[in-house]
Design a protein around this motif. Sequence first.
Motif, PDB file in Angstrom:
ATOM      1  N   ILE A 137      32.917  43.311  86.154  1.00  0.00           N
ATOM      2  CA  ILE A 137      34.168  43.598  85.462  1.00  0.00           C
ATOM      3  C   ILE A 137      34.012  43.064  84.045  1.00  0.00           C
ATOM      4  O   ILE A 137      33.807  41.863  83.839  1.00  0.00           O
ATOM      5  N   LEU A 138      34.063  43.960  83.070  1.00  0.00           N
ATOM      6  CA  LEU A 138      33.877  43.574  81.683  1.00  0.00           C
ATOM      7  C   LEU A 138      35.169  42.994  81.096  1.00  0.00           C
ATOM      8  O   LEU A 138      36.263  43.347  81.522  1.00  0.00           O
ATOM      9  N   SER A 139      35.019  42.147  80.103  1.00  0.00           N
ATOM     10  CA  SER A 139      36.188  41.553  79.451  1.00  0.00           C
ATOM     11  C   SER A 139      36.666  42.403  78.274  1.00  0.00           C
ATOM     12  O   SER A 139      37.748  42.188  77.744  1.00  0.00           O
ATOM     13  N   GLU A 140      35.832  43.343  77.856  1.00  0.00           N
ATOM     14  CA  GLU A 140      36.196  44.247  76.753  1.00  0.00           C
ATOM     15  C   GLU A 140      35.455  45.566  76.954  1.00  0.00           C
ATOM     16  O   GLU A 140      34.658  45.703  77.892  1.00  0.00           O
ATOM     17  N   LEU A 141      35.687  46.517  76.072  1.00  0.00           N
ATOM     18  CA  LEU A 141      35.016  47.805  76.180  1.00  0.00           C
ATOM     19  C   LEU A 141      33.507  47.624  76.078  1.00  0.00           C
ATOM     20  O   LEU A 141      33.028  46.749  75.362  1.00  0.00           O
ATOM     21  N   CYS A 142      32.787  48.444  76.786  1.00  0.00           N
ATOM     22  CA  CYS A 142      31.328  48.363  76.811  1.00  0.00           C
ATOM     23  C   CYS A 142      30.755  48.754  75.454  1.00  0.00           C
ATOM     24  O   CYS A 142      31.065  49.822  74.916  1.00  0.00           O
ATOM     25  N   VAL A 143      29.908  47.886  74.913  1.00  0.00           N
ATOM     26  CA  VAL A 143      29.282  48.147  73.619  1.00  0.00           C
ATOM     27  C   VAL A 143      27.755  48.137  73.751  1.00  0.00           C
ATOM     28  O   VAL A 143      27.045  48.018  72.772  1.00  0.00           O
ATOM     29  N   MET A 144      27.285  48.282  74.948  1.00  0.00           N
ATOM     30  CA  MET A 144      25.857  48.247  75.224  1.00  0.00           C
ATOM     31  C   MET A 144      25.143  49.441  74.577  1.00  0.00           C
ATOM     32  O   MET A 144      25.637  50.558  74.601  1.00  0.00           O
ATOM     33  N   VAL A 145      23.985  49.187  73.996  1.00  0.00           N
ATOM     34  CA  VAL A 145      23.145  50.243  73.445  1.00  0.00           C
ATOM     35  C   VAL A 145      21.891  50.293  74.321  1.00  0.00           C
ATOM     36  O   VAL A 145      21.108  49.342  74.334  1.00  0.00           O
TER      37      VAL A 145
END
Length: 138
Positions: free
Chosen positions: A6-14
């Motif tokens: 469960i992420l704490s913010e929007l996914c910013v993974m590249v």
Amino acid sequence: MANFKILSELCVMVPNKNQLLVYIDGEDNLTIEQFYTSISSKLGFPDTFGNNLDAFDEMLNDLEWLNENQIFIVFRNYDDFLADENDELREVLLTIMDDAAEEWKSDSGTKTLTILIEPSELGVDDLETIGISYEDEN
């Protein structure tokens, strides 16, 4: 290590060349038919995909056609995911994904499957209801 996070913010993974990042937006996946269309397109399921739970399970446990070794399924707007269906169907899908991720772990590390849920109380509730362990970034 848990298969869900469960992420704490929007996914910013590249993603790098060995990773595939697949977004499933709940707002675009209100029905199971929309989900099957979306996931099969984004994961490149073969034309033989049967648009049912058994076929979905089979495809997630195969993925031989993908060059990437790390697959991430990211749920955005999870609270809307399958909103036109019953909660039980959503929970069955989560269980299938968790089981597939476990199967990949035992398959000599050929691929990994990780499911990320952007901030969602419903996501936490669903995972806890069906007893799936998860990491929580909060």
